[in-house]
Write an enzyme that holds these catalytic residues in place. Structure first.
Site, PDB file in Angstrom:
ATOM      1  N   CYS A   1       0.822  -1.212   0.000  1.00 44.17           N
ATOM      2  CA  CYS A   1       0.000   0.000   0.000  1.00 44.17           C
ATOM      3  C   CYS A   1       0.856   1.263   0.000  1.00 44.17           C
ATOM      4  O   CYS A   1       0.549   2.236  -0.698  1.00 44.17           O
ATOM      5  CB  CYS A   1      -0.952  -0.009   1.186  1.00 44.17           C
ATOM      6  SG  CYS A   1      -0.154  -0.143   2.806  1.00 44.17           S
TER       7      CYS A   1
ATOM      8  N   HIS B   1      -2.036   0.252   7.230  1.00 45.44           N
ATOM      9  CA  HIS B   1      -2.417   0.550   5.845  1.00 45.44           C
ATOM     10  C   HIS B   1      -2.260   2.037   5.539  1.00 45.44           C
ATOM     11  O   HIS B   1      -2.327   2.881   6.428  1.00 45.44           O
ATOM     12  CB  HIS B   1      -3.865   0.119   5.613  1.00 45.44           C
ATOM     13  CG  HIS B   1      -4.224  -0.028   4.180  1.00 45.44           C
ATOM     14  ND1 HIS B   1      -3.551  -0.845   3.310  1.00 45.44           N
ATOM     15  CD2 HIS B   1      -5.206   0.556   3.451  1.00 45.44           C
ATOM     16  CE1 HIS B   1      -4.102  -0.773   2.110  1.00 45.44           C
ATOM     17  NE2 HIS B   1      -5.112   0.087   2.172  1.00 45.44           N
TER      18      HIS B   1
END
Length: 133
Positions: free
Chosen positions: A23, A73
């Site tokens: 990510c 994330h």
């Protein structure tokens, strides 16, 4: 000062980027944000009506991005409603998400913060996201 990628919405269905499709690699590919270890926790995302589309957001623990292989994330903010937030992101091992795409992250209803201040299911918990500064 937040980092903003104005063309975040246009990333829908593009190829994943980076050597490992992490990510953070998506964010670093499109905007100069430096190494994730240098990121600072800014304002909370969920409920914040003053966030520009394309703002870089991430999960933090004690003000720092954890930078683990899983459980944290980073993404581009797209919008929100009373139930959660919309982001543009990529997931390295998710076969159901083979390309960069929009995703809805819900606010958890069973309590979202542990007694040590960490968030339950950080990557999938709208309340766990903060603006990257």
């Amino acid at each position: 000062m937040p980092y903003v990628y104005a063309n975040a919405k246009a990333l829908q269905d593009t190829e994943k980027v980076g050597n490992h499709h992490q990510c953070v690699e998506l964010i670093q590919h499109y905007i100069r944000v430096g190494q994730a270890s240098t990121w600072q926790q800014g304002a909370a995302v969920f409920g914040n009506k003053n966030i520009e589309v394309g703002t870089v957001i991430a999960t933090f623990v004690n003000g720092r991005y954890p930078n683990h292989n899983s459980g944290n994330h980073a993404a581009f903010f797209l919008g929100q409603d009373t139930g959660g937030i919309w982001v543009m992101d990529q997931w390295k091992d998710d076969i159901a998400k083979p390309r960069v795409s929009k995703r809805y992250i819900r606010k958890l209803h069973n309590g979202s913060v542990r007694s040590d201040g960490t968030y339950i299911r950080m990557s999938n918990n709208a309340e766990a996201y903060f603006i990257v500064e």
